[in-house]
Design a protein around this motif. Structure first.
Motif, PDB file in Angstrom:
ATOM      1  N   THR A  31      10.830   3.965  -0.270  1.00 22.47           N
ATOM      2  CA  THR A  31      10.068   2.728  -0.456  1.00 22.47           C
ATOM      3  C   THR A  31       8.642   2.897   0.052  1.00 22.47           C
ATOM      4  O   THR A  31       7.680   2.467  -0.603  1.00 22.47           O
ATOM      5  N   SER A  32       8.499   3.536   1.224  1.00 21.10           N
ATOM      6  CA  SER A  32       7.168   3.769   1.792  1.00 21.10           C
ATOM      7  C   SER A  32       6.342   4.665   0.883  1.00 21.10           C
ATOM      8  O   SER A  32       5.149   4.422   0.671  1.00 21.10           O
ATOM      9  N   GLN A  33       6.959   5.696   0.328  1.00 20.98           N
ATOM     10  CA  GLN A  33       6.254   6.605  -0.571  1.00 20.98           C
ATOM     11  C   GLN A  33       5.787   5.887  -1.828  1.00 20.98           C
ATOM     12  O   GLN A  33       4.666   6.087  -2.303  1.00 20.98           O
ATOM     13  N   ILE A  34       6.647   5.010  -2.364  1.00 23.55           N
ATOM     14  CA  ILE A  34       6.289   4.250  -3.566  1.00 23.55           C
ATOM     15  C   ILE A  34       5.106   3.322  -3.282  1.00 23.55           C
ATOM     16  O   ILE A  34       4.182   3.205  -4.090  1.00 23.55           O
ATOM     17  N   GLN A  35       5.131   2.671  -2.107  1.00 20.56           N
ATOM     18  CA  GLN A  35       4.039   1.773  -1.734  1.00 20.56           C
ATOM     19  C   GLN A  35       2.721   2.529  -1.605  1.00 20.56           C
ATOM     20  O   GLN A  35       1.679   2.055  -2.050  1.00 20.56           O
ATOM     21  N   ARG A  40      -2.504   4.002  -3.941  1.00 18.78           N
ATOM     22  CA  ARG A  40      -3.420   5.054  -4.392  1.00 18.78           C
ATOM     23  C   ARG A  40      -3.772   4.865  -5.868  1.00 18.78           C
ATOM     24  O   ARG A  40      -4.929   5.033  -6.271  1.00 18.78           O
ATOM     25  N   ALA A  41      -2.779   4.473  -6.671  1.00 19.29           N
ATOM     26  CA  ALA A  41      -3.010   4.267  -8.107  1.00 19.29           C
ATOM     27  C   ALA A  41      -3.973   3.099  -8.340  1.00 19.29           C
ATOM     28  O   ALA A  41      -4.857   3.174  -9.195  1.00 19.29           O
ATOM     29  N   ILE A  42      -3.800   2.026  -7.563  1.00 16.64           N
ATOM     30  CA  ILE A  42      -4.694   0.870  -7.688  1.00 16.64           C
ATOM     31  C   ILE A  42      -6.117   1.242  -7.292  1.00 16.64           C
ATOM     32  O   ILE A  42      -7.090   0.862  -7.956  1.00 16.64           O
TER      33      ILE A  42
END
Length: 213
Positions: A31-35, A40-42
């Motif tokens: 979950t932390s990695q996805i966040q 980063r993508a935003i």
């Protein structure tokens, strides 16, 4: 034999708990990695959008001359940005050109809508009835006093959160151009941007009137 069975059951419990903990830790890490990846993508998307916007501004200046004023209604959005070209004496907004000479009036309008507040019912004991019950219990004893005071009473209060007003501002520009007599610049809820654009247009009108005199 009994000792062996107890030991075996304990081992199974320990292994199961360990697996659950490891699974939870793994899930939390994912979950932390996805966040982090989403953030980063935003950030990358915003940076690319800003770069594209800057390129567009340079292109507009190269093609039409120096830009005197830039007002972004939405950050880095070309179709929601007002450009004032002093030398050309024209305004550009949403693919529309307005000549200074054609501008007659400018005003701010608002078309708000309201979101009603929520109503919550809160039930609690009647304070005065509780005071009476306590007094009766002290005077006649708990059992007799409670009987004399009667049953507990409850009151219901209704609490309402304030209504929320959502503003929807626009700047309406009246022109002398028959084919386009009214230009609406939709702003949204930002009153400061609406006021700034309206002020800019009114300054242009004032200056044009002075030049004509």
């Amino acid at each position: 034999m009994a000792f062996f069975v107890i030991f075996l059951i304990s081992a199974i419990v320990v292994i199961s708990v360990s697996c659950i903990i490891n699974s939870h830790n793994s899930s939390t890490t994912q979950t932390s990695q996805i966040q982090v990846e989403n953030a980063r993508a935003i950030t990358n998307w915003r940076q690319k959008r800003k770069e594209a916007f800057d390129t567009w501004i340079k292109g507009m200046e190269n093609k039409y001359g120096k830009i005197g004023t830039i007002v972004s209604i939405v950050p880095s959005e070309t179709q929601k940005t007002l450009l004032v070209f002093q030398e050309r004496k024209e305004i550009y907004i949403s693919s529309t050109w307005l000549k200074f000479d054609d501008i007659i009036t400018s005003k701010i309008t608002d078309s708000p809508h309201t979101t009603p507040g929520t109503i919550t019912a809160i039930t609690k004991k009647d304070v005065w009835n509780e005071v009476k019950r306590s007094s009766m219990q002290r005077s006649f004893g708990k059992t007799t006093g409670t009987w004399l005071a009667g049953p507990e009473k409850y009151v219901t209060e209704y609490q309402k959160t304030p209504d929320i007003i959502h503003h929807n501002y626009s700047v309406l520009i009246g022109t002398s151009n028959i084919s386009n007599p009214l230009v609406e610049i939709k702003i949204g809820e930002d009153s400061q941007i609406a006021q700034r654009i309206n002020a800019i247009i009114n300054v242009i009108i004032t200056n044009q009137n002075k030049e004509e005199q």
